[in-house]
Design an enzyme around this catalytic site. Structure first.
Site, PDB file in Angstrom:
ATOM      1  N   TYR A  39      11.632 -37.446  38.158  1.00  0.00           N
ATOM      2  CA  TYR A  39      11.225 -38.583  37.330  1.00  0.00           C
ATOM      3  C   TYR A  39      11.671 -38.357  35.882  1.00  0.00           C
ATOM      4  O   TYR A  39      12.267 -39.229  35.256  1.00  0.00           O
ATOM      5  CB  TYR A  39       9.704 -38.740  37.408  1.00  0.00           C
ATOM      6  N   GLU A 116      -0.143 -23.807  23.207  1.00  0.00           N
ATOM      7  CA  GLU A 116      -1.262 -23.842  24.160  1.00  0.00           C
ATOM      8  C   GLU A 116      -0.781 -24.434  25.479  1.00  0.00           C
ATOM      9  O   GLU A 116       0.287 -25.044  25.533  1.00  0.00           O
ATOM     10  CB  GLU A 116      -2.436 -24.639  23.591  1.00  0.00           C
ATOM     11  N   LYS A 118      -0.078 -26.781  28.621  1.00  0.00           N
ATOM     12  CA  LYS A 118      -0.048 -28.221  28.869  1.00  0.00           C
ATOM     13  C   LYS A 118      -0.730 -28.413  30.216  1.00  0.00           C
ATOM     14  O   LYS A 118      -0.139 -28.153  31.275  1.00  0.00           O
ATOM     15  CB  LYS A 118       1.390 -28.737  28.901  1.00  0.00           C
ATOM     16  N   ASP A 120      -2.188 -29.964  33.475  1.00  0.00           N
ATOM     17  CA  ASP A 120      -1.642 -31.047  34.289  1.00  0.00           C
ATOM     18  C   ASP A 120      -2.786 -31.909  34.807  1.00  0.00           C
ATOM     19  O   ASP A 120      -3.284 -31.714  35.903  1.00  0.00           O
ATOM     20  CB  ASP A 120      -0.866 -30.422  35.463  1.00  0.00           C
ATOM     21  N   ARG A 139      -5.913 -42.783  28.434  1.00  0.00           N
ATOM     22  CA  ARG A 139      -4.878 -43.032  27.444  1.00  0.00           C
ATOM     23  C   ARG A 139      -4.290 -44.442  27.596  1.00  0.00           C
ATOM     24  O   ARG A 139      -3.923 -45.091  26.634  1.00  0.00           O
ATOM     25  CB  ARG A 139      -3.749 -41.993  27.576  1.00  0.00           C
ATOM     26  N   TYR A 225     -10.790 -30.019  29.017  1.00  0.00           N
ATOM     27  CA  TYR A 225     -10.426 -29.091  27.942  1.00  0.00           C
ATOM     28  C   TYR A 225     -10.002 -29.909  26.728  1.00  0.00           C
ATOM     29  O   TYR A 225      -9.049 -30.682  26.788  1.00  0.00           O
ATOM     30  CB  TYR A 225      -9.282 -28.178  28.389  1.00  0.00           C
ATOM     31  N   LYS A 290       2.691 -27.111  18.803  1.00  0.00           N
ATOM     32  CA  LYS A 290       2.318 -28.055  17.731  1.00  0.00           C
ATOM     33  C   LYS A 290       2.355 -27.351  16.383  1.00  0.00           C
ATOM     34  O   LYS A 290       1.921 -26.188  16.293  1.00  0.00           O
ATOM     35  CB  LYS A 290       0.877 -28.548  17.920  1.00  0.00           C
ATOM     36  N   LYS A 314       8.398 -28.007  29.495  1.00  0.00           N
ATOM     37  CA  LYS A 314       7.881 -28.124  30.861  1.00  0.00           C
ATOM     38  C   LYS A 314       8.549 -27.100  31.773  1.00  0.00           C
ATOM     39  O   LYS A 314       9.757 -26.906  31.722  1.00  0.00           O
ATOM     40  CB  LYS A 314       8.095 -29.548  31.389  1.00  0.00           C
ATOM     41  N   CYS A 408       9.715 -46.089  69.546  1.00  0.00           N
ATOM     42  CA  CYS A 408       8.556 -45.248  69.252  1.00  0.00           C
ATOM     43  C   CYS A 408       8.732 -43.885  69.934  1.00  0.00           C
ATOM     44  O   CYS A 408       8.992 -43.825  71.138  1.00  0.00           O
ATOM     45  CB  CYS A 408       7.294 -45.932  69.751  1.00  0.00           C
ATOM     46  N   CYS A 411       5.793 -43.714  72.812  1.00  0.00           N
ATOM     47  CA  CYS A 411       5.699 -44.571  73.999  1.00  0.00           C
ATOM     48  C   CYS A 411       6.997 -45.342  74.261  1.00  0.00           C
ATOM     49  O   CYS A 411       7.063 -46.136  75.185  1.00  0.00           O
ATOM     50  CB  CYS A 411       4.530 -45.531  73.844  1.00  0.00           C
ATOM     51  N   CYS A 426       4.982 -49.247  65.506  1.00  0.00           N
ATOM     52  CA  CYS A 426       5.059 -49.432  66.947  1.00  0.00           C
ATOM     53  C   CYS A 426       4.017 -50.485  67.324  1.00  0.00           C
ATOM     54  O   CYS A 426       2.838 -50.309  67.050  1.00  0.00           O
ATOM     55  CB  CYS A 426       4.764 -48.103  67.648  1.00  0.00           C
ATOM     56  N   CYS A 432      -0.047 -46.749  73.302  1.00  0.00           N
ATOM     57  CA  CYS A 432       0.646 -45.700  72.557  1.00  0.00           C
ATOM     58  C   CYS A 432      -0.376 -44.617  72.176  1.00  0.00           C
ATOM     59  O   CYS A 432      -1.312 -44.864  71.405  1.00  0.00           O
ATOM     60  CB  CYS A 432       1.288 -46.326  71.318  1.00  0.00           C
TER      61      CYS A 432
HETATM   62  S1  IVH Z   1      -1.293 -33.072  22.607  1.00  0.00           S
HETATM   63  C1  IVH Z   1       0.212 -36.209  19.967  1.00  0.00           C
HETATM   64  N1  IVH Z   1      -1.994 -30.949  23.949  1.00  0.00           N
HETATM   65  O1  IVH Z   1       0.343 -34.168  27.763  1.00  0.00           O
HETATM   66  C2  IVH Z   1      -0.406 -35.194  20.804  1.00  0.00           C
HETATM   67  N2  IVH Z   1      -1.344 -32.896  25.143  1.00  0.00           N
HETATM   68  O2  IVH Z   1       2.691 -36.334  26.937  1.00  0.00           O
HETATM   69  C3  IVH Z   1      -0.512 -35.599  22.188  1.00  0.00           C
HETATM   70  N3  IVH Z   1      -1.488 -32.652  27.586  1.00  0.00           N
HETATM   71  O3  IVH Z   1      -1.012 -37.342  27.220  1.00  0.00           O
HETATM   72  C4  IVH Z   1      -1.201 -34.736  23.085  1.00  0.00           C
HETATM   73  N4  IVH Z   1      -2.222 -30.585  27.606  1.00  0.00           N
HETATM   74  O4  IVH Z   1      -2.181 -35.774  28.753  1.00  0.00           O
HETATM   75  C5  IVH Z   1      -1.574 -32.228  24.010  1.00  0.00           C
HETATM   76  N5  IVH Z   1      -2.656 -29.029  25.029  1.00  0.00           N
HETATM   77  C6  IVH Z   1      -2.251 -30.287  25.084  1.00  0.00           C
HETATM   78  C7  IVH Z   1      -2.056 -30.939  26.311  1.00  0.00           C
HETATM   79  C8  IVH Z   1      -1.584 -32.253  26.297  1.00  0.00           C
HETATM   80  C9  IVH Z   1      -1.873 -31.626  28.336  1.00  0.00           C
HETATM   81  C10 IVH Z   1      -1.002 -33.942  28.091  1.00  0.00           C
HETATM   82  C11 IVH Z   1      -1.755 -35.134  27.590  1.00  0.00           C
HETATM   83  C12 IVH Z   1      -0.768 -36.008  26.933  1.00  0.00           C
HETATM   84  C13 IVH Z   1       0.530 -35.526  27.514  1.00  0.00           C
HETATM   85  C14 IVH Z   1       1.613 -35.673  26.485  1.00  0.00           C
END
Ligand code: IVH
Length: 670
Positions: A39, A116, A118, A120, A139, A225, A290, A314, A408, A411, A426, A432
């Protein structure tokens, strides 16, 4: 236009179409046909082409939209400040470029980067006013999201009140997710009950928070979190300070973060967690980097969709390759045929995998698979493997393409395809075997007739011995005829017979669900039962009447009509009624008729002050009223909030339907 531009224009169109289709699947239906990685690659390619050929860019391109679309049934809420997305990359060099770019914008300053995980899951905004939690919002499209407060309170552990009097009105943003242990435990239960396994914790987090069926939420403990704290009264100077404050106020924050001052340190952090991410209690799909200082963040600024002061790295998903041995076709309980890829077994993210669903004929055709192909398989955070690509360069010239089955596999009946759908099915419901077995297991399901001892093995044996050909036969089973079957012990047979007997007292809504009408899940079955109150009435229904019901769209309505008009199903209904199943609402019917809004039909429109849309629906339903989706002469009242649709109002006025405000409802109920 140059010929090459024509080709580019076509590619852009194709990409837009593909991405929109995937968005729809993911955000509306909760399924994903392609991996996150695929994606992201599609989106990246589209952005690239749009940048290089801005005049070919389509209006409403998915590169501008942030994704989620509102779910009907929740109220839409505008965020205090937009919830932005993050620029993301799979490439290390782009992290270095990000650091260089930021340093160039602020020459001479020393910049700390807070790294930190990310997580999921699903981003949420939680608003507190005067020390009380007031709203939890998804969001959505970044500007406005769904108000999911009710669901969130049920399954998320954040503080409902804030003890610390210095911090009373503020917003927390963070990520909700289902911990791996909860996901695995719930999936184990599903496995035992013969239900389809959930693909990954993220989909189920979203599904849980966005379901309208509040009963579903029970037992699904999610984690939250926090990663940002916003308060006008107490602005934080740095991200780090925000995280410390969140912990102090009682929020969980990701258990590890690191302040880095250069690319080398950032990459070391990224590599470390790339190796150790499987040890974490929740799924992460990358690292967010960040700029730590908020004044520096403001100076760096943002684009229309994402801040320039942050980037997400990622991780490539867990992917491996194998050799495709064959594709088989599996028939489900409703007759729908699913292609299954069988490949040479290989280890992927800790388990051996050998099979993967290829979903449907279209998905199979898109993959263009040949026997012996080298295929890529991914588990991307979840447990269900997926075929995500083919290495066509390794294709053996003499190998054969794989086509969808014509008959099928069970069957041998010629398969049919409904117009406008991707599914082949089917049509031989009556003989079946997999359909019969599937229908019986569904009938016996805990949420249907709850015939606990009728598991897959028992069903198989009963069908093979031809003792059972439809659910009706269950009710004439005798002890002696089962005694000779292998594995059928005395105690087990007695338990089975007793379970079958008690199923006769299961309420009418469970019976409607047990019938296994395609697309009629538990919630719709309940609504049908409550609305029509008896099978006799349901059997006289018209499609227009069905379409009046909320939750019933054309697909469901048509499926119900097909079911009711099918002579085979009609015979089953006669048999089940003779067997003594509940074919009408019993006590509920009597009780229901005494409720203050009993037999009154409502339509609601607009946004309400004291209720979320869902709360108002529940309030009306609990008082015995029924909700309809559109105005007709059957409607008794239209309830109007602010920003109401003018067409509903106008139509109600022409039909002289009384129009109520939300306060009038309470007066009716009293
Ligand atoms: S910061 C402007 N920190 O990632 C700051 N996002 O595409 C925006 N996410 O929608 C978010 N862990 O769902 C931030 N430690 C983290 C995160 C985090 C997961 C997700 C969040 C956000 C998407 C960003």
């Amino acid at each position: 236009m140059q010929p090459s531009e024509l080709a580019i224009g076509n590619e852009i169109k194709r990409l837009v179409h593909l991405i929109k289709h995937q968005n729809e699947n993911y955000f509306q239906k909760g399924i994903s046909e392609i991996s996150d990685y695929e994606y992201d690659q599609l989106l990246k390619r589209l952005s690239l082409l749009e940048e290089a050929y801005p005049h070919l860019k389509q209006s409403h391109s998915p590169t501008e939209a942030l994704g989620e679309r509102p779910i009907p049934g929740f109220s839409l809420v505008y965020h205090q400040a937009p919830m932005l997305s993050l620029a993301k990359t799979y490439l290390e060099e782009e992290i270095a470029q990000f650091v260089t770019r930021v340093n160039k914008i602020l020459p001479g300053s020393s910049i700390d980067f807070l790294c930190e995980p990310k997580i999921d899951g699903m981003a949420l905004s939680i608003v507190y006013e005067q020390g009380k939690l007031v709203r939890v919002v998804t969001r959505g499209d970044g500007e406005k999201g769904d108000d999911i407060t009710r669901n969130a309170i049920k399954c998320l552990p954040f503080p409902k009140t804030i003890e610390d009097f210095s911090y009373q009105s503020f917003e927390v943003r963070g990520e909700a997710c289902m911990p791996k242990a909860v996901f695995e435990a719930l999936n184990n239960v599903r496995k035992e009950q013969g239900e389809a396994l959930w693909a990954n914790p993220r989909n189920i987090t979203a599904g849980t928070l966005k379901t309208l069926d509040i009963d579903l939420v029970k037992g699904r403990s999610l984690a939250f979190y926090g990663y940002s704290f916003y308060s006008q009264a107490h602005p934080c100077a740095t991200q780090q300070e925000g995280l410390a404050l969140l912990s102090k106020l009682g929020f969980a924050t990701a258990p590890f973060y690191k302040l880095c001052s250069n690319t080398t340190e950032i990459m070391a952090y990224i590599h470390y967690w790339g190796q150790h991410k499987d040890e974490l209690p929740f799924g992460i799909d990358g690292i967010v980097i960040k700029v730590n200082d908020l004044t520096q963040q403001t100076a760096i600024g943002m684009t229309s969709t994402s801040p320039r002061w942050a980037i997400a790295y990622k991780y490539q998903p867990d992917m491996a390759h194998s050799i495709l041995e064959k594709v088989t076709f599996q028939v489900g309980r409703t007759g729908v045929v699913t292609p299954i890829a069988h490949f040479q077994p290989m280890a992927l993210a800790g388990t051996m995998v050998r099979r993967a669903s290829l979903y449907n004929a279209d998905a199979l055709a898109k993959k263009d698979l040949y026997v012996g192909d080298t295929i890529f398989i991914e588990k991307g955070g979840g447990i269900i493997p997926k075929v995500v690509g083919v290495d066509v360069t390794r294709r053996v010239k003499t190998s054969m393409p794989i086509a969808f089955a014509q008959i099928c596999p069970a069957c041998h009946t010629v398969l049919q395809r409904e117009e406008g759908t991707v599914a082949y099915y089917c049509p031989n419901k009556q003989q079946c075997l997999p359909q019969l077995k599937g229908a019986l297991l569904h009938f016996a399901h805990r949420k249907a007739m709850d015939i606990d001892s009728l598991g897959p093995k028992t069903v198989e044996a009963l069908c093979k011995a031809k003792l059972v050909t439809t659910a009706v036969d269950l009710y004439t089973l005798r002890y002696e005829e089962m005694r000779s079957l292998e594995g059928f012990q005395q105690v087990m047979i007695q338990k089975l017979l007793s379970n079958i007997k008690s199923s006769k007292s299961k309420s009418f809504d469970k019976v409607v669900f047990a019938l296994g009408i395609q697309y009629v899940g538990e919630t719709v079955a309940k609504k049908l039962a409550l609305y029509f109150k008896s099978m006799a009435r349901l059997q006289r229904v018209t499609i227009t009447e069905l379409l009046q019901l909320p939750d019933v769209g054309e697909k469901i309505a048509q499926s119900i009509m097909d079911y009711l008009q099918d002579p085979f199903q009609q015979a089953i209904l006669v048999g089940l009624q003779k067997a003594g199943l509940q074919f009408a609402m019993q006590e509920e019917l009597v009780l229901h008729s005494k409720l203050p809004l009993a037999s009154k039909k409502f339509v609601i429109t607009g946004i309400f002050q004291q209720f979320t849309r869902q709360e108002l629906i529940k309030y009306i339903e609990q008082a015995g009223g029924t909700l309809l989706s559109s105005i007709s002469d059957k409607v008794d009242y239209l309830v109007v909030g602010s920003k109401a649709g003018s067409s509903k109002l106008a139509k109600a006025k022409t039909l002289a339907i009384p129009i109520l405000g939300e306060n009038d409802i309470a007066r009716l109920v009293l």
